[in-house]
Design an enzyme around this catalytic site. Structure first.
Site, PDB file in Angstrom:
ATOM      1  N   ALA A  98       0.828  -1.203   0.000  1.00  0.00           N
ATOM      2  CA  ALA A  98       0.000   0.000   0.000  1.00  0.00           C
ATOM      3  C   ALA A  98       0.866   1.257   0.000  1.00  0.00           C
ATOM      4  CB  ALA A  98      -0.930  -0.027   1.209  1.00  0.00           C
ATOM      5  N   GLY A 114       0.697   9.590  -6.616  1.00  0.00           N
ATOM      6  CA  GLY A 114       0.764   8.470  -7.561  1.00  0.00           C
ATOM      7  C   GLY A 114       2.176   8.343  -8.088  1.00  0.00           C
ATOM      8  N   ILE A 142      -4.729  -0.390  -4.865  1.00  0.00           N
ATOM      9  CA  ILE A 142      -3.852  -1.367  -4.215  1.00  0.00           C
ATOM     10  C   ILE A 142      -4.292  -2.804  -4.581  1.00  0.00           C
ATOM     11  CG2 ILE A 142      -2.816  -2.114  -2.035  1.00  0.00           C
ATOM     12  CD1 ILE A 142      -2.246   0.875  -2.904  1.00  0.00           C
ATOM     13  N   GLU A 172       3.819   0.024 -11.694  1.00  0.00           N
ATOM     14  CA  GLU A 172       5.285  -0.132 -11.532  1.00  0.00           C
ATOM     15  C   GLU A 172       6.031   0.974 -12.278  1.00  0.00           C
ATOM     16  OE1 GLU A 172       6.062  -1.805  -9.286  1.00  0.00           O
ATOM     17  OE2 GLU A 172       4.575  -3.383  -9.121  1.00  0.00           O
TER      18      GLU A 172
HETATM   19  C1  LIG Z   1      -4.038  -2.213 -12.082  1.00  0.00           C
HETATM   20  C2  LIG Z   1      -3.217  -1.379 -11.147  1.00  0.00           C
HETATM   21  C3  LIG Z   1      -2.630  -2.002 -10.047  1.00  0.00           C
HETATM   22  C4  LIG Z   1      -1.878  -1.227  -9.140  1.00  0.00           C
HETATM   23  N1  LIG Z   1      -1.385  -1.833  -8.009  1.00  0.00           N
HETATM   24  C5  LIG Z   1      -0.749  -1.067  -7.058  1.00  0.00           C
HETATM   25  C6  LIG Z   1      -0.323  -1.655  -5.813  1.00  0.00           C
HETATM   26  O1  LIG Z   1      -0.458  -2.858  -5.590  1.00  0.00           O
HETATM   27  N2  LIG Z   1       0.250  -0.836  -4.895  1.00  0.00           N
HETATM   28  C7  LIG Z   1       0.425   0.503  -5.092  1.00  0.00           C
HETATM   29  O2  LIG Z   1       0.945   1.176  -4.217  1.00  0.00           O
HETATM   30  N3  LIG Z   1       0.030   1.084  -6.265  1.00  0.00           N
HETATM   31  C8  LIG Z   1      -0.557   0.334  -7.243  1.00  0.00           C
HETATM   32  N4  LIG Z   1      -0.982   0.909  -8.419  1.00  0.00           N
HETATM   33  C9  LIG Z   1      -0.816   2.345  -8.602  1.00  0.00           C
HETATM   34  C10 LIG Z   1       0.216   2.705  -9.668  1.00  0.00           C
HETATM   35  O3  LIG Z   1       1.509   2.497  -9.173  1.00  0.00           O
HETATM   36  C11 LIG Z   1      -0.061   4.164 -10.087  1.00  0.00           C
HETATM   37  O4  LIG Z   1      -1.263   4.137 -10.847  1.00  0.00           O
HETATM   38  C12 LIG Z   1       1.073   4.789 -10.869  1.00  0.00           C
HETATM   39  O5  LIG Z   1       2.190   5.000 -10.046  1.00  0.00           O
HETATM   40  C13 LIG Z   1       0.664   6.139 -11.488  1.00  0.00           C
HETATM   41  O6  LIG Z   1       0.085   6.952 -10.529  1.00  0.00           O
HETATM   42  P1  LIG Z   1      -1.326   7.651 -10.837  1.00  0.00           P
HETATM   43  O7  LIG Z   1      -2.265   6.589 -11.316  1.00  0.00           O
HETATM   44  O8  LIG Z   1      -1.728   8.426  -9.651  1.00  0.00           O
HETATM   45  O9  LIG Z   1      -1.063   8.602 -12.069  1.00  0.00           O
HETATM   46  P2  LIG Z   1      -0.506  10.126 -12.013  1.00  0.00           P
HETATM   47  O10 LIG Z   1       0.620  10.236 -11.082  1.00  0.00           O
HETATM   48  O11 LIG Z   1      -1.676  11.029 -11.848  1.00  0.00           O
HETATM   49  O12 LIG Z   1       0.064  10.281 -13.493  1.00  0.00           O
HETATM   50  C14 LIG Z   1      -0.812  10.211 -14.617  1.00  0.00           C
HETATM   51  C15 LIG Z   1       0.034  10.232 -15.881  1.00  0.00           C
HETATM   52  O13 LIG Z   1       0.732  11.468 -15.961  1.00  0.00           O
HETATM   53  C16 LIG Z   1       1.984  11.273 -16.604  1.00  0.00           C
HETATM   54  N5  LIG Z   1       3.062  11.667 -15.717  1.00  0.00           N
HETATM   55  C17 LIG Z   1       3.075  11.664 -14.360  1.00  0.00           C
HETATM   56  N6  LIG Z   1       4.249  12.118 -13.882  1.00  0.00           N
HETATM   57  C18 LIG Z   1       5.022  12.388 -14.937  1.00  0.00           C
HETATM   58  C19 LIG Z   1       6.364  12.884 -15.110  1.00  0.00           C
HETATM   59  N7  LIG Z   1       7.144  13.177 -14.056  1.00  0.00           N
HETATM   60  N8  LIG Z   1       6.839  13.049 -16.373  1.00  0.00           N
HETATM   61  C20 LIG Z   1       6.070  12.753 -17.456  1.00  0.00           C
HETATM   62  N9  LIG Z   1       4.786  12.291 -17.346  1.00  0.00           N
HETATM   63  C21 LIG Z   1       4.276  12.102 -16.115  1.00  0.00           C
HETATM   64  C22 LIG Z   1       2.057   9.759 -16.952  1.00  0.00           C
HETATM   65  O14 LIG Z   1       1.567   9.545 -18.257  1.00  0.00           O
HETATM   66  C23 LIG Z   1       1.094   9.155 -15.959  1.00  0.00           C
HETATM   67  O15 LIG Z   1       0.573   7.897 -16.393  1.00  0.00           O
HETATM   68  C24 LIG Z   1      -1.711   0.151  -9.361  1.00  0.00           C
HETATM   69  C25 LIG Z   1      -2.293   0.752 -10.483  1.00  0.00           C
HETATM   70  C26 LIG Z   1      -3.040   0.009 -11.363  1.00  0.00           C
HETATM   71  C27 LIG Z   1      -3.661   0.687 -12.552  1.00  0.00           C
END
Ligand SMILES: Cc1cc2nc3c(=O)[nH]c(=O)nc-3n(C[C@H](O)[C@H](O)[C@H](O)COP(=O)(O)OP(=O)(O)OC[C@H]3O[C@@H](n4cnc5c(N)ncnc54)[C@H](O)[C@@H]3O)c2cc1C
Length: 405
Positions: free
Chosen positions: A126, A133, A159, A367
């Site tokens: 988590a 994100g 998560i 990831e």
């Molecule tokens: C199916 C699934 C399973 C998951 N499982 C887990 C888990 O078990 N544990 C856990 O902790 N998390 C988990 N996650 C969360 C995942 O790690 C996040 O979704 C991911 O890190 C992106 O964060 P966000 O969704 O908040 O997107 P945001 O941070 O809002 O970003 C959205 C988009 O903006 C762009 N972006 C963001 N930052 C930058 C940058 N610096 N430079 C250029 N472009 C950028 C990218 O295109 C990105 O996809 C899971 C997600 C999914 C969809």
């Protein structure tokens, strides 16, 4: 529980057994899984019996202890079946067990890893929050010192496995926000602890049969023994240990999924006749398949090479990130081309390829999303070149200022 005879198999025998599991149980159960909206219980039991919850856990702690090269070979094999199956044990074998193994106390390792390896104790990782994100180090879940331990408050989202986990590895801020990653501590929190609630999303677009969950933590009380490794402020190092492991498994998953999509599509194209001949006889179609195959093999080589480097004892995090980035983009390209080559069957009906097309989309987001990996790798290249003139995780034999001149 892992079948006792599995422990006696050498790796090639084990890989062959996983191939049979994939062809005889996992792939045939895909339709049942989709209809039920969940991974069937009999499949989960088969995964546990085959030891898939324990592939990365040492033998002395009840696991099978395959090295990373072996783990990616296994992953490429069983992810010819839906990658949703993998979701059910991914948080155990990669994210959580590796953090506990390398950063936990003896008591945490010995108390948790044997039952995790057996598939009898599900853990969820988590880290992600509604406002943290891609920038995970900005998390705002707090853990505050109270008389008899710690009080945790905050929200997590997306998560994997959280809704049915026995234990959550919760990353919470014990220091000031200005400390960033340095102020984060990992806590082992039973999902049944008072103040913990989980909620499934109303809909999943891909990975529908293994949904992620939101977690609310309100006045959750734990004592010092819940701190991973007993070390305050070291949570992010533990998180990265799990994440680097999981990224390589995701890269291997992209290879497994693309292998299946390409096989299924090529089979269809050999049978489907248009213009008086199988579609597979058209030059443009052959070129598409050839590009997909070359793309797939490039991702396989990159992933195997990063795993090989991992097995030498250091974590080649930049090569791992490059493998994850390339392989997940590759899977997206292969999926899109395969859906195109299937024509209407890629959109209408129950063909497995469009289901996989939806599922692999998430692999470019979790990831570390692709743009974040591109940014981080670009920064690492510049930083390392400025430092000593070489590239990150360099293959060069010598490095140092003289070398850069
Ligand atoms: C199916 C699934 C399973 C998951 N499982 C887990 C888990 O078990 N544990 C856990 O902790 N998390 C988990 N996650 C969360 C995942 O790690 C996040 O979704 C991911 O890190 C992106 O964060 P966000 O969704 O908040 O997107 P945001 O941070 O809002 O970003 C959205 C988009 O903006 C762009 N972006 C963001 N930052 C930058 C940058 N610096 N430079 C250029 N472009 C950028 C990218 O295109 C990105 O996809 C899971 C997600 C999914 C969809």
């Amino acid at each position: 529980m892992i079948d006792p005879e599995v422990f006696a198999l050498d790796f090639d025998e084990y890989l062959a057994r996983v191939a049979v599991l994939t062809d005889e149980i996992l792939i045939p159960a895909e339709e049942e899984m989709v209809a039920a909206g969940a991974v069937p219980e009999h499949v989960l039991r088969a995964l546990a019996r085959h030891g898939l919850f324990g592939v990365s856990i040492p033998r002395r702690l009840g696991g099978l202890e395959w090295n990373m090269t072996q783990q990616v070979a296994l992953t490429m094999e069983f992810t010819r079946a839906s990658c949703v199956y993998r979701s059910r044990f991914s948080t155990v074998i990669g994210l959580c067990s590796q953090a506990i193994l390398d950063h936990g106390t003896d008591a945490q390792r010995e108390g948790l890893l044997p039952k995790m390896a057996a598939g009898e104790h599900i853990t969820a990782f988590a880290l992600t929050e509604p406002e943290a994100g891609s920038d995970a180090a900005s998390l705002t879940t707090t853990a505050r010192r109270v008389d008899d331990g710690w009080r945790i408050d905050g929200s997590k989202r997306y998560i994997t496995n959280a809704h049915w986990a026995d234990e959550l590895v919760v990353f919470a801020r014990t220091g000031e926000a200005s400390e960033g990653a340095a102020g984060v501590t990992a806590f082992l929190v039973p999902r049944g602890a008072e103040g913990v609630t989980t909620r499934l999303p109303s809909r999943m677009n891909g990975h529908a049969e293994a949904p992620v969950a939101e977690i609310e933590l309100v006045d959750v009380r734990v004592d010092d023994s819940a701190i991973l490794g007993g070390q305050v402020g070291k949570g992010f190092a533990a998180a990265l240990r799990g994440i680097n492991h999981a990224r390589l498994h995701v890269a291997a998953t992209c290879v497994g999924q693309s292998t299946r999509m390409l096989e299924e599509t090529a089979r269809h194209l050999s049978e489907r006749r248009q213009f008086g001949a199988p579609l597979a006889d058209l030059g443009a179609v052959q070129a598409d398949l050839g590009r997909c195959f070359a793309d797939l093999e490039a991702a396989r080589a990159l992933t195997v090479e990063a795993a090989r480097a991992f097995d030498t004892g250091t974590v080649p995090r930049h090569r791992i990130a490059a493998a994850k980035l390339f392989a997940s983009e590759m899977a997206g390209r292969v999926a899109d081309r395969c859906v195109q080559l299937l024509g209407g069957e890629g959109i209408v009906g129950d063909h497995p390829v469009p289901r996989m097309w939806r599922d692999v989309r998430a692999l470019r987001i979790y990831e570390g999303s692709s743009p974040v990996h591109e940014r981080n790798l670009g920064r690492a290249v510049t930083r390392q070149v400025r430092l000593d003139g070489t590239l990150p995780d360099t293959y060069r034999v010598t490095r140092g200022p003289a070398d850069a001149a």
